[in-house]
Structures are given as C-alpha cells and as structure tokens.
Scaffold this motif. Structure first.
Motif, PDB file in Angstrom:
ATOM      1  N   GLY A 186      -0.523  -3.906   6.151  1.00  0.00           N
ATOM      2  CA  GLY A 186      -1.479  -4.330   5.219  1.00  0.00           C
ATOM      3  C   GLY A 186      -1.621  -5.740   4.669  1.00  0.00           C
ATOM      4  N   PRO A 187      -2.775  -6.267   4.635  1.00  0.00           N
ATOM      5  CA  PRO A 187      -2.784  -7.751   4.095  1.00  0.00           C
ATOM      6  C   PRO A 187      -1.903  -8.087   3.170  1.00  0.00           C
ATOM      7  N   ARG A 188      -1.506  -7.324   2.201  1.00  0.00           N
ATOM      8  CA  ARG A 188      -0.570  -7.837   1.194  1.00  0.00           C
ATOM      9  C   ARG A 188       0.733  -6.624   0.919  1.00  0.00           C
ATOM     10  N   GLY A 189       0.983  -6.170   1.994  1.00  0.00           N
ATOM     11  CA  GLY A 189       2.017  -5.067   2.154  1.00  0.00           C
ATOM     12  C   GLY A 189       1.773  -3.594   1.450  1.00  0.00           C
ATOM     13  N   GLN A 190       0.454  -3.462   1.293  1.00  0.00           N
ATOM     14  CA  GLN A 190       0.049  -2.118   0.594  1.00  0.00           C
ATOM     15  C   GLN A 190       0.489  -1.084   1.463  1.00  0.00           C
ATOM     16  N   GLY A 191       0.710  -1.246   2.640  1.00  0.00           N
ATOM     17  CA  GLY A 191       0.879  -0.207   3.580  1.00  0.00           C
ATOM     18  C   GLY A 191      -0.208   0.392   4.340  1.00  0.00           C
ATOM     19  N   SER A 192      -0.107   1.494   4.521  1.00  0.00           N
ATOM     20  CA  SER A 192      -1.287   2.176   5.557  1.00  0.00           C
ATOM     21  C   SER A 192      -2.500   2.594   4.728  1.00  0.00           C
ATOM     22  N   ILE A 193      -2.782   2.274   3.550  1.00  0.00           N
ATOM     23  CA  ILE A 193      -3.711   2.821   2.899  1.00  0.00           C
ATOM     24  C   ILE A 193      -5.225   1.963   3.237  1.00  0.00           C
ATOM     25  N   HIS A 194      -5.123   0.750   3.845  1.00  0.00           N
ATOM     26  CA  HIS A 194      -6.011   0.039   4.376  1.00  0.00           C
ATOM     27  C   HIS A 194      -6.544   0.718   5.619  1.00  0.00           C
ATOM     28  N   LEU A 195      -5.707   1.568   6.149  1.00  0.00           N
ATOM     29  CA  LEU A 195      -6.351   2.201   7.530  1.00  0.00           C
ATOM     30  C   LEU A 195      -6.830   3.358   7.303  1.00  0.00           C
ATOM     31  N   LEU A 196      -6.875   3.924   6.161  1.00  0.00           N
ATOM     32  CA  LEU A 196      -7.549   5.418   5.777  1.00  0.00           C
ATOM     33  C   LEU A 196      -8.599   5.257   5.256  1.00  0.00           C
ATOM     34  N   PRO A 197      -9.757   5.886   6.064  1.00  0.00           N
ATOM     35  CA  PRO A 197     -11.256   5.557   5.781  1.00  0.00           C
ATOM     36  C   PRO A 197     -11.307   6.215   4.315  1.00  0.00           C
ATOM     37  N   GLY A 198     -12.218   5.584   3.530  1.00  0.00           N
ATOM     38  CA  GLY A 198     -12.950   6.077   2.210  1.00  0.00           C
ATOM     39  C   GLY A 198     -14.152   6.956   2.616  1.00  0.00           C
ATOM     40  N   THR A 199     -14.213   8.251   2.433  1.00  0.00           N
ATOM     41  CA  THR A 199     -15.162   9.022   2.854  1.00  0.00           C
ATOM     42  C   THR A 199     -15.251  10.067   1.489  1.00  0.00           C
ATOM     43  N   ASP A 200     -16.637  10.729   1.258  1.00  0.00           N
ATOM     44  CA  ASP A 200     -16.941  11.486   0.119  1.00  0.00           C
ATOM     45  C   ASP A 200     -16.140  12.816   0.256  1.00  0.00           C
ATOM     46  N   GLN A 201     -15.728  12.784   1.526  1.00  0.00           N
ATOM     47  CA  GLN A 201     -15.034  14.137   1.806  1.00  0.00           C
ATOM     48  C   GLN A 201     -13.336  14.431   1.320  1.00  0.00           C
ATOM     49  N   VAL A 202     -12.750  13.082   1.650  1.00  0.00           N
ATOM     50  CA  VAL A 202     -11.423  13.132   1.762  1.00  0.00           C
ATOM     51  C   VAL A 202     -10.991  12.541   0.354  1.00  0.00           C
ATOM     52  N   ARG A 203      -9.939  13.045  -0.127  1.00  0.00           N
ATOM     53  CA  ARG A 203      -9.061  12.656  -1.444  1.00  0.00           C
ATOM     54  C   ARG A 203      -7.709  12.625  -0.845  1.00  0.00           C
ATOM     55  N   TYR A 204      -6.960  11.437  -1.291  1.00  0.00           N
ATOM     56  CA  TYR A 204      -5.734  11.107  -0.646  1.00  0.00           C
ATOM     57  C   TYR A 204      -4.567  11.174  -1.468  1.00  0.00           C
ATOM     58  N   LEU A 205      -3.528  11.473  -1.385  1.00  0.00           N
ATOM     59  CA  LEU A 205      -2.362  11.576  -2.008  1.00  0.00           C
ATOM     60  C   LEU A 205      -1.184  10.987  -1.145  1.00  0.00           C
ATOM     61  N   LEU A 206      -0.558   9.802  -1.388  1.00  0.00           N
ATOM     62  CA  LEU A 206       0.217   8.867  -0.856  1.00  0.00           C
ATOM     63  C   LEU A 206       1.768   9.221  -1.284  1.00  0.00           C
ATOM     64  N   THR A 207       2.755   9.499  -0.253  1.00  0.00           N
ATOM     65  CA  THR A 207       4.095   9.473  -0.966  1.00  0.00           C
ATOM     66  C   THR A 207       4.654   8.484   0.115  1.00  0.00           C
ATOM     67  N   ALA A 208       5.841   7.803  -0.378  1.00  0.00           N
ATOM     68  CA  ALA A 208       6.610   6.963   0.058  1.00  0.00           C
ATOM     69  C   ALA A 208       8.083   6.819  -0.504  1.00  0.00           C
ATOM     70  N   SER A 209       8.922   6.527   0.498  1.00  0.00           N
ATOM     71  CA  SER A 209      10.397   6.226   0.114  1.00  0.00           C
ATOM     72  C   SER A 209      10.220   4.649  -0.368  1.00  0.00           C
ATOM     73  N   LEU A 210      10.927   4.337  -1.406  1.00  0.00           N
ATOM     74  CA  LEU A 210      11.103   2.685  -1.747  1.00  0.00           C
ATOM     75  C   LEU A 210      12.096   2.093  -1.325  1.00  0.00           C
ATOM     76  N   ALA A 211      13.027   2.879  -0.329  1.00  0.00           N
ATOM     77  CA  ALA A 211      14.010   1.996   0.091  1.00  0.00           C
ATOM     78  C   ALA A 211      13.963   1.411   1.531  1.00  0.00           C
ATOM     79  N   LYS A 212      12.840   2.112   2.338  1.00  0.00           N
ATOM     80  CA  LYS A 212      12.716   1.469   3.488  1.00  0.00           C
ATOM     81  C   LYS A 212      12.631  -0.079   3.582  1.00  0.00           C
ATOM     82  N   ALA A 213      11.419  -0.443   2.782  1.00  0.00           N
ATOM     83  CA  ALA A 213      11.021  -1.991   2.667  1.00  0.00           C
ATOM     84  C   ALA A 213      11.687  -2.537   1.377  1.00  0.00           C
ATOM     85  N   TYR A 214      11.650  -1.888   0.273  1.00  0.00           N
ATOM     86  CA  TYR A 214      11.988  -2.429  -0.797  1.00  0.00           C
ATOM     87  C   TYR A 214      13.550  -2.736  -1.445  1.00  0.00           C
TER      88      TYR A 214
END
Length: 351
Positions: A186-214
């Motif tokens: 991502g442009p600022r290290g936000q991860g893959s959220i910028h690859l997930l399309p915003g549509t009226d049908q889809v709601r996202y729930l994102l989970t991640a480990s904070l160990a891998k990068a941080y």
C-alpha cells in the motif's frame, strides 16, 4: 536441516558459532533489532510493566489499547478496530464472530488461523473457486455467506486479486487475513485494503498479525463499527489477556521509524528484483519473499547456502506434512552488500 541459535536473528544469525546472513523468518521492517525501537519498547516496559493484569472487559481499563485501536482505524481507513494478544487470537475472534453472520465460504489454502474447527477447504484452483463463489453467493439471499480468505500467499509470493468481488449481487461479509500485507503493501503501508474494491454488496472485516511487519506480539481486527462492537462481546476478547502494553506503546511512538524502515525494505526488494530479473527466481508481486525453485539434480539449495554462511527459509508450512519451499526473505535490516552476496551465491548455484 534443523538449526539452533541462542540469539534472535536480525540481519544475521549465529549458528554453530558462525555468523550467517539471515534471509528467513519475517519481521519485514526489522524493528525488533533496531536500537531506537528497542529503546522505545523498554520505555514502555518502564511505564506499563510487562503485562496489563486484567481482561479488556474488566472494570479497570488502560486507555493505551484504545489509543492504538483509534490509530489503526485511521491508518487502515476503517470505522473501528480491536487489538488482541496475537494474530492467531485475532483471526480466531474474527472467524468466530463471522460465523454468526452467515455460512463460511473458505478460499483454497486459507490459513489455519482462520479455521473454525476443521473445515473442508476447496481443492481446486483459486480462479475456479472465485467463479463458484460468485455463482453461489448470487444464488442466495443477502448475508447468507461470509467469504473467508487470505489477501496473499507468503509461500508462493502471490498477492490475490479481488476484482471478482464486483460481480457479487448479494450482500456479504468478507473476512480477509492481511498478516503479511499490513505494514508492507500500500501507498502508506496500509496493507491490502487498497486492493479490496469498495462495492455496495461487500463489507470487510480485516484481521492481521502485528508481528510480521511491526515486530510486536499482537493482532488486530478492523472493520465496521457494528462488527467490532459485536466482536468485543465474544469470549476471545472478554476472556483473554490483552497484548503487552509496551508493544502498543512502542508502535504508537514509531511512525517515523516505521516509515523509514518501509523505505529501506522497498529499496532492498527493488534491488534484488533488479539483480534477479532474468533468473529463475520468482517474485511476481514485489513482496519481500523471493521463491527459489529447487532443481531436482542439484545439491539442496538450503545446504549449499548454509555452507557459505547464508540461511534461507526452507521448512514445511503451515503443517508438518506441507512441502518445504525455498524462499529468501528480504528485510529492511539487510544492506545492499547483503543482497548482492545472496544473489552472487544463487548465480553460482545456477540461477
């Protein structure tokens, strides 16, 4: 080949009294070995001790955790977030909540952290699964299915495309594990959220480990405020020990350091991509993960490099019966000379 060390690896690792270049593991930004980050972490221990001795649902709260959650929502451009003690705990909290929102529809190869019990994962290709999932979702009423998937595969170096979600005609929740994307992509290290399309049908729930990068023990779930509020009522949140406060403190104080390390990581990855452009080394999406195919007729690459004091990743994952894959993991700690040394040995080997 099983190796032992008494010192946490960083740019190098000590094995059998030899200092070897370390191209394995994760901690992509290398924060765990940076004096500035360790100093901030130590300051966090002095302020908060080694743990917060109460559940997050207890009657005495530590606002530090909520500060981190607010910072994560802003970073990921989500309505709300929650932090837990590990990436695995966060994924389990998320999938247990998601199972109350619809029937779980697993992607092929979904990481075990996302498993509810022992699900039967699809055996075919991801492309076929995507087609089947669109047809299946569109055949049912809204909110009948929850799509469960990783955002990328750190074993193959593939970043998954999600444009197919635009074809969905029914409302769904998509639970996506971005453990190897957050802090890196991502442009600022936000991860893959910028690859997930915003549509009226889809709601996202994102989970991640904070160990891998941080480089901190912890995990997070982010998404709509209503989903996070409901998730905070399940036992994975109310009944578990919180993440180490010093880790939350160090992360909150390290914006500039994280930015600098991301830049160093990107430069190292770009340099190795340049060196290996015309070789059999595989990295289709510029991740810090370079796949090294093992020729059948040659000495095992793992042993060849270890004899030259270079350690790469090669072990069964995520299960003991999984096929080992040779990978070189580049981190922000590596110097340009380290990367060049690795490439020269690989070239001599035959890549």
């Amino acid at each position: 080949m099983l190796l032992h060390t008494d010192i946490t690896p960083g740019r190098t690792v000590t094995v059998d009294n030899r200092s070897c270049l370390f191209f394995s593991g994760f901690s992509y930004l290398g924060l765990h070995q940076l004096p500035a980050f360790k100093a901030t972490f130590t300051e966090g221990i002095h302020r908060y001790g080694t743990l917060f001795p109460s559940s997050r649902a207890g009657n005495v709260r530590l606002p530090l955790f909520e500060e981190m959650e607010h910072a994560l929502c802003a970073h990921l451009e989500q309505q709300a977030a929650v932090v837990l003690s590990s990436g695995y705990m966060a994924a389990q909290a998320a999938v247990h909540y998601a199972a109350t929102r619809g029937q779980l529809c697993y992607a092929p190869g979904a990481h075990p952290a996302l498993w509810l019990g022992n699900p039967q994962l699809p055996a075919g290709s991801r492309a076929q699964w995507e087609q089947d999932t669109v047809a299946r979702v569109n055949s049912q009423a809204d909110h009948h299915y929850v799509i469960v998937t990783d955002t990328l595969n750190p074993i193959t170096g593939e970043v998954y495309a999600f444009d197919w979600l635009r074809l969905l005609q029914r409302k769904v929740l998509v639970l996506a594990d971005d453990s190897h994307g957050i802090g890196v992509l991502g442009p600022r290290g936000q991860g893959s959220i910028h690859l997930l399309p915003g549509t009226d049908q889809v709601r996202y729930l994102l989970t991640a480990s904070l160990a891998k990068a941080y480089s901190i023990e912890g995990g997070m779930v982010a998404g709509h405020a209503a989903d996070i509020a409901a998730l905070k009522k399940n036992g994975f949140f109310t009944g578990s020990t919180p993440m180490m406060p010093a880790g939350a403190y160090a992360w909150l104080q390290s914006d500039d350091l994280v930015r600098q390390q991301r830049m160093s990581l990107q430069q190292n990855v770009a340099y190795f991509l340049h060196l290996s452009a015309h070789s059999a080394i595989h990295n289709p999406h510029a991740l810090p993960v370079f796949i090294l195919p093992q020729p059948a007729e040659k000495q095992p690459l793992l042993n060849y490099l270890a004899e030259r004091d270079v350690i790469i990743s090669s072990f069964p994952y995520p299960f003991p019966h999984s096929q080992p894959v040779n990978r070189a993991i580049i981190s922000a700690l590596h110097t340009q000379q380290d990367v060049l040394t690795l490439y020269q040995f690989l070239k001599e080997y035959g890549y």
